[in-house]
Write an enzyme that holds these catalytic residues in place. Structure first.
Site, PDB file in Angstrom:
ATOM      1  CD  GLU A  43      42.510  39.041  34.646  1.00 48.96           C
ATOM      2  OE1 GLU A  43      43.391  38.429  34.809  1.00 48.96           O
ATOM      3  OE2 GLU A  43      41.634  39.056  33.640  1.00 48.96           O
ATOM      4  CE  LYS A 109      44.100  34.416  34.728  1.00 47.19           C
ATOM      5  NZ  LYS A 109      44.242  35.487  33.704  1.00 47.19           N
ATOM      6  CB  CYS A 143      40.453  36.205  33.400  1.00 50.08           C
ATOM      7  SG  CYS A 143      40.252  36.777  31.641  1.00 50.08           S
TER       8      CYS A 143
END
Length: 259
Positions: A43, A109, A143
């Site tokens: 990431e 995300k 994540c």
């Protein structure tokens, strides 16, 4: 294709220095030419998990995305990971996929880590994507998305889930257990690629990157804290045979996600 060679890059990141990080990755790509099909970076691979995108974010598509495209074409394999992007007036933590033909796909995300202030700086994504690569269906996540099984639920639409992360060492056991759970419940391969080192906020990262098979068995792991690139071969035929032998997905509940 049945066999897919996947390289996980458990790497340290130079804080808020995209040019330096790109250079370090390019040096490693030289060793991977002809040995892999897909390279996964962590990431925010150009900066680390920074909350200062106004300083170093690139406008879309930007220099780092163009670099990904050129390197993928140059070396003949897919390269992917997330980076900070300014698109319009908003900032995104954006997963970018670049293939050897020069094509780009991306996804933002969805779940922003409020305990780190990410939700105050970045905008959330509102869609999922599944990338078709040589017959493999690949779903990318970033994540904190790992903690939300509804969002990442396999509706029989993907074979490999990718999670790129800057997941702090203090919570490494949570990272490991959730990766195992996502592989088992979704009957898929799961690649979790986390960084190592210490970032500009003094947060420490141990990596603990993995490739996990649909039985919840570890197919590839790393020594914690060590910067390293490792490659593993996974099989679509083996995955489909397991799903046919133990077809739990046919009993899955139907549901609708409202955004």
């Amino acid at each position: 294709m049945d066999k897919l060679r996947v390289t996980l890059m458990q790497w340290d990141l130079i804080w808020e220095d995209p040019a330096a990080n790109r250079l370090r990755f390019s040096e490693q790509f030289e060793f991977l030419k002809g040995k892999t099909d897909l390279v996964i970076l962590p990431e925010m691979f150009t900066t680390g998990f920074s909350m200062s995108p106004e300083k170093v974010a690139e406008t879309w598509p930007g220099e780092s995305v163009e670099w990904l495209r050129k390197e993928a074409v140059r070396f003949g394999f897919v390269i992917c990971g997330s980076t900070m992007i300014k698109d319009g007036e908003r900032f995104y933590n954006r997963f970018v996929w670049a293939d050897a033909r020069g094509n780009i796909e991306f996804n933002d995300k969805r779940h922003l880590f409020q305990m780190g202030g990410e939700h105050e700086v970045y905008s959330p994504g509102n869609q999922q994507i599944v990338i078709n690569f040589g017959g493999w269906r690949i779903a990318p996540f970033i994540c904190y998305d790992l903690r939300f099984p509804v969002w990442t639920r396999n509706r029989s639409n993907y074979d490999l889930a990718i999670y790129v992360a800057n997941w702090p060492a203090v919570r490494h056991q949570v990272w490991e257990k959730l990766l195992l759970a996502r592989a088992i419940e979704n009957q898929c391969y799961v690649a979790g690629v986390n960084r190592v080192g210490t970032d500009g906020r003094e947060l420490k990262y141990s990596g603990n990157s993995y490739m996990i098979n649909p039985r919840g068995e570890i197919a590839l792991d790393f020594v914690p804290g060590i910067e390293e690139a490792k490659t593993v071969e996974i099989s679509l035929n083996e995955l489909n045979a397991f799903r046919e032998k133990f077809p739990v997905m046919t009993d899955a509940d139907d549901f609708e996600i409202r955004i």
